[in-house]
Design a protein around this motif. Sequence first.
Motif, PDB file in Angstrom:
ATOM      1  N   CYS A  11       0.823  -1.217   0.000  1.00 34.02           N
ATOM      2  CA  CYS A  11       0.000   0.000   0.000  1.00 34.02           C
ATOM      3  C   CYS A  11       0.854   1.264   0.000  1.00 34.02           C
ATOM      4  CB  CYS A  11      -0.939   0.002   1.200  1.00 34.02           C
ATOM      5  SG  CYS A  11      -2.199  -1.304   1.140  1.00 34.02           S
ATOM      6  N   ASP A  12       2.147   1.155   0.339  1.00 33.42           N
ATOM      7  CA  ASP A  12       3.024   2.320   0.265  1.00 33.42           C
ATOM      8  C   ASP A  12       3.872   2.299  -1.009  1.00 33.42           C
ATOM      9  OD1 ASP A  12       4.699   0.228   0.880  1.00 33.42           O
ATOM     10  OD2 ASP A  12       5.598   1.162   2.644  1.00 33.42           O
ATOM     11  N   ARG A  20       1.111   6.172  -4.219  1.00 31.03           N
ATOM     12  CA  ARG A  20       2.028   5.486  -3.307  1.00 31.03           C
ATOM     13  C   ARG A  20       1.578   5.559  -1.849  1.00 31.03           C
ATOM     14  NH1 ARG A  20       7.177   4.149  -5.063  1.00 31.03           N
ATOM     15  NH2 ARG A  20       7.594   4.640  -7.254  1.00 31.03           N
ATOM     16  N   VAL A  21       0.460   6.197  -1.590  1.00 31.34           N
ATOM     17  CA  VAL A  21      -0.088   6.277  -0.238  1.00 31.34           C
ATOM     18  C   VAL A  21      -1.551   5.860  -0.298  1.00 31.34           C
ATOM     19  CG1 VAL A  21       1.486   8.098   0.507  1.00 31.34           C
ATOM     20  CG2 VAL A  21      -0.708   8.702  -0.531  1.00 31.34           C
ATOM     21  N   ARG A  22      -2.112   5.534   0.855  1.00 35.19           N
ATOM     22  CA  ARG A  22      -3.509   5.127   0.885  1.00 35.19           C
ATOM     23  C   ARG A  22      -4.431   6.293   0.528  1.00 35.19           C
ATOM     24  NH1 ARG A  22      -1.716   1.533   5.006  1.00 35.19           N
ATOM     25  NH2 ARG A  22      -2.481  -0.601   4.671  1.00 35.19           N
TER      26      ARG A  22
END
Length: 279
Positions: free
Chosen positions: A185-186, A266-268
């Motif tokens: 998730c990152d 690259r982030v939620r």
Amino acid sequence: MRIAWRLAVGTALLGIAACEPAATPQPPPAATSGRITVPGNMYGANPPKPGQCLDTRNASVVDCAGPHDAEVINTGKLTATTMPDEATAATLTIPPCREKMAEYLGSPDMDATNLVAMPLWPNDQQWARGERWLLCTVAEVGADEKPLHRTGSLEGALQGNEFFRFQTCSVSSPSREARVRRGPCDGPHLGEALPGVISLGRPGSPMPGTDAMNKIAGEKCPGLVARYLGGNSGEVSTAWRLPNGESWNRGYTNLVCYAEASRPVRVRLRNLGQGPLPG
């Protein structure tokens, strides 16, 4: 203690996108089989118990604080009169193991995570000796769908915000591609599976038609996405994944809603609100 077993890992949900044509139905992957033969009926002498952890590579019970790739959540016995093939055994064992898994994890949201039910049963030599045991275990899988070696117990793992430690993020498009391809998730990803999976029926019940399942998803998924985002973003769409016939027979009777970004992030996306996608 060393024991021998077969194991099966199964995840199967096909992709349907809101306001998009249905994707090609996705069959469940073939059961992963591991056969490790150890002399003697070691399982019957000292069976693992719920809460114990296993190293399936070495067919041994290990401390949950150390590396392991499976955790026992229930034990039972197979009732088949003849040795089942891999596909039949998976159909017999995955539904009851999934039911116990939801209880063990403390939430039915497992299909939105990287946690899967992994049944273990006797290999050919053990079956010939009269062994009929069944171990229901839970495993965390990686991008290759194989169990990861991890530390710590998973009991109650999906309670509260702990869900997000195991949330499924998809590097593939949940709405357009036949298979969800997991990724961190990152790291760059398009889709995020949402808590609040929707039950479409009990294992063993008739499977609803695709139109009926899509209707349910179309009514419920947009609200889950808006709640997850904390608003409505023009760069995030609603998608969902439905079971097909074969996965339904293996106990995958839930639909999973996804938030899908218009480009990799690259982030939620959680709490994004109405703002633009992060750079």
